[in-house]
Design a protein around this motif. Structure first.
Motif, PDB file in Angstrom:
ATOM      1  N   SER A 117      26.637   0.528 -18.986  1.00 23.96           N
ATOM      2  CA  SER A 117      26.559   1.425 -18.280  1.00 23.96           C
ATOM      3  C   SER A 117      25.767   2.538 -19.608  1.00 23.96           C
ATOM      4  O   SER A 117      25.849   2.237 -21.253  1.00 23.96           O
ATOM      5  N   LEU A 118      25.161   3.567 -19.359  1.00 26.19           N
ATOM      6  CA  LEU A 118      24.270   4.493 -20.702  1.00 26.19           C
ATOM      7  C   LEU A 118      25.630   5.733 -21.370  1.00 26.19           C
ATOM      8  O   LEU A 118      25.680   6.109 -20.411  1.00 26.19           O
ATOM      9  N   GLN A 119      26.132   5.393 -22.051  1.00 24.55           N
ATOM     10  CA  GLN A 119      27.208   5.685 -23.005  1.00 24.55           C
ATOM     11  C   GLN A 119      26.202   7.952 -23.650  1.00 24.55           C
ATOM     12  O   GLN A 119      26.962   8.802 -23.554  1.00 24.55           O
ATOM     13  N   GLY A 120      25.059   7.618 -23.768  1.00 22.23           N
ATOM     14  CA  GLY A 120      24.409   8.896 -24.533  1.00 22.23           C
ATOM     15  C   GLY A 120      22.872   8.575 -24.249  1.00 22.23           C
ATOM     16  O   GLY A 120      21.994   7.640 -24.008  1.00 22.23           O
ATOM     17  N   PHE A 121      22.091   9.781 -24.172  1.00 20.16           N
ATOM     18  CA  PHE A 121      20.517  10.041 -24.283  1.00 20.16           C
ATOM     19  C   PHE A 121      20.148  11.216 -24.221  1.00 20.16           C
ATOM     20  O   PHE A 121      20.481  11.957 -23.271  1.00 20.16           O
ATOM     21  N   GLY A 122      19.462  11.261 -24.991  1.00 18.86           N
ATOM     22  CA  GLY A 122      19.208  12.425 -25.939  1.00 18.86           C
ATOM     23  C   GLY A 122      18.112  12.406 -27.475  1.00 18.86           C
ATOM     24  O   GLY A 122      17.905  11.740 -27.380  1.00 18.86           O
ATOM     25  N   SER A 132      25.070  -0.781 -15.303  1.00 18.59           N
ATOM     26  CA  SER A 132      24.702   0.061 -13.292  1.00 18.59           C
ATOM     27  C   SER A 132      24.463   1.180 -14.024  1.00 18.59           C
ATOM     28  O   SER A 132      24.663   1.961 -14.275  1.00 18.59           O
ATOM     29  N   GLY A 133      23.703   2.029 -12.851  1.00 18.31           N
ATOM     30  CA  GLY A 133      23.234   3.211 -13.087  1.00 18.31           C
ATOM     31  C   GLY A 133      22.371   3.174 -14.603  1.00 18.31           C
ATOM     32  O   GLY A 133      23.036   5.180 -15.073  1.00 18.31           O
ATOM     33  N   ILE A 134      21.524   3.029 -14.587  1.00 17.47           N
ATOM     34  CA  ILE A 134      20.875   3.389 -15.603  1.00 17.47           C
ATOM     35  C   ILE A 134      19.817   4.043 -15.575  1.00 17.47           C
ATOM     36  O   ILE A 134      19.321   3.330 -14.951  1.00 17.47           O
ATOM     37  N   SER A 135      19.459   5.392 -15.889  1.00 16.40           N
ATOM     38  CA  SER A 135      18.288   6.076 -15.712  1.00 16.40           C
ATOM     39  C   SER A 135      17.708   6.582 -16.711  1.00 16.40           C
ATOM     40  O   SER A 135      18.578   7.413 -17.873  1.00 16.40           O
ATOM     41  N   GLY A 166      23.018  -6.273 -22.726  1.00 21.93           N
ATOM     42  CA  GLY A 166      22.176  -5.941 -21.542  1.00 21.93           C
ATOM     43  C   GLY A 166      21.032  -5.605 -22.481  1.00 21.93           C
ATOM     44  O   GLY A 166      20.361  -4.990 -21.719  1.00 21.93           O
ATOM     45  N   LYS A 167      20.161  -5.581 -23.751  1.00 25.86           N
ATOM     46  CA  LYS A 167      18.994  -4.325 -23.726  1.00 25.86           C
ATOM     47  C   LYS A 167      18.204  -5.033 -23.677  1.00 25.86           C
ATOM     48  O   LYS A 167      17.372  -5.028 -22.750  1.00 25.86           O
ATOM     49  N   SER A 168      17.873  -6.333 -23.712  1.00 25.84           N
ATOM     50  CA  SER A 168      17.080  -7.317 -23.798  1.00 25.84           C
ATOM     51  C   SER A 168      16.281  -6.890 -22.151  1.00 25.84           C
ATOM     52  O   SER A 168      15.450  -7.632 -22.002  1.00 25.84           O
ATOM     53  N   SER A 170      15.284   4.600 -13.247  1.00 27.75           N
ATOM     54  CA  SER A 170      15.775   5.167 -12.309  1.00 27.75           C
ATOM     55  C   SER A 170      17.370   4.528 -11.883  1.00 27.75           C
ATOM     56  O   SER A 170      17.038   3.484 -10.995  1.00 27.75           O
ATOM     57  N   ASP A 171      18.328   4.824 -11.872  1.00 33.21           N
ATOM     58  CA  ASP A 171      19.693   4.557 -11.130  1.00 33.21           C
ATOM     59  C   ASP A 171      19.710   3.337 -11.181  1.00 33.21           C
ATOM     60  O   ASP A 171      20.101   2.120 -10.198  1.00 33.21           O
ATOM     61  N   LEU A 172      19.339   2.283 -11.957  1.00 30.46           N
ATOM     62  CA  LEU A 172      19.199   0.823 -12.550  1.00 30.46           C
ATOM     63  C   LEU A 172      20.130  -0.142 -12.921  1.00 30.46           C
ATOM     64  O   LEU A 172      21.213   0.190 -13.273  1.00 30.46           O
ATOM     65  N   SER A 173      19.907  -0.847 -11.846  1.00 28.18           N
ATOM     66  CA  SER A 173      21.198  -2.174 -11.932  1.00 28.18           C
ATOM     67  C   SER A 173      21.210  -3.624 -12.319  1.00 28.18           C
ATOM     68  O   SER A 173      20.152  -3.882 -11.392  1.00 28.18           O
TER      69      SER A 173
END
Length: 258
Positions: free
Chosen positions: A218-223, A22-25, A43-45, A8-11
């Motif tokens: 940031s997260l560019q897409g998720f689904g 930042s803002g990874i959910s 920063g995937k690792s 949730s909203d990880l930075s």
């Protein structure tokens, strides 16, 4: 499928510098394979280490079964999550089987030694990857690919419900790549949750129900993978023109246009 792990909203940043992202959910469901794609240096690792509770974010939180992971004991977290890093440098000349048995640590009591059952579980895990013959080989004398398979076996021997795999096929030959990905798929079919970072969109298209794209902090897409992994999104993600070809058997392959 229920949510077993949520971000949730990880930075995160190193030494209070510029944020890595930042803002990874995102969330992880029981019995799914979730892939994380992104260019080198995104920063995937680091995200995987935060999800495993091994790195502390600047902001936001990771929840495991509704509890903040950084407020949990390491043993409790290890009973639920197994993490396989991208690289591991051996220091001592443990045998391969002893390295795999280390995955049983969370199941042992204080000062307890591994039992015959722990060794049996570990040998079965090695056999599932076709490396039972390496059991007595010194870990620091194994090849990069062998070492990767030994670490996978250790994660399986841990009997966790969630596997976090950082580029699981990076050191493997083609045959072992396919065998490892099939094992991962079978584990998900048995109810385990698998999150893997990968540099191969083809792997996400074939094995992952859902995919996350990370780039530019940031997260560019998720689904759902078929909705997220598209020629347009991959072209934007990697900075080159990409097309996806579908074969009669149903397999999809990504190609870079010259």
């Amino acid at each position: 499928m229920g949510i077993v792990l949520s971000v949730s909203d990880l930075s995160f940043s190193y030494e209070q510098g510029e944020p890595v992202w930042s803002g990874i959910s995102l969330d992880v469901h029981a019995g799914e394979v979730l892939s994380i794609l992104g260019p080198n240096g995104t920063g995937k690792s680091t995200l995987m280490r935060c999800m495993a509770g091994l790195a502390v974010p600047d902001f936001g939180y990771v929840e495991l079964d509704g509890c903040h992971i950084h407020e949990m004991s390491r043993k409790k977290a290890a009973l639920a999550i197994a993490f396989v890093p991208q690289m591991h440098t051996p220091v001592f000349a443990f045998s391969a089987i002893d390295v795999v048995v280390m995955g049983r640590t969370a199941h042992l009591g204080a000062f307890a030694s591994p039992s015959a059952h722990d060794y049996e579980v570990s040998l079965q895990a090695m056999a599932s990857f076709g490396i039972a013959d390496l059991a007595e080989k010194p870990y620091n004398k194994t090849s990069g690919g062998e070492r990767q398979l030994i670490l996978f076996a250790r994660a399986i021997a841990q009997e966790a419900r969630i596997l976090l795999l950082d580029e699981p096929t990076s050191h493997l030959d083609f045959g072992n790549q396919v065998r490892t990905l099939e094992i991962i798929s079978n584990l998900a079919n048995r109810g385990l949750s698998v999150v893997m970072t990968t540099h191969f969109p083809d792997h996400a298209l074939r094995y992952s129900k859902r995919t996350a794209l990370i780039s530019g902090g940031s997260l560019q897409g998720f689904g759902l993978t078929e909705s997220v992994v598209t020629p347009e999104s991959l072209t934007s993600l990697y900075g080159l023109e990409v097309e996806i070809n579908t074969f009669k058997c149903g397999s999809r392959v990504c190609l870079a246009r010259p």
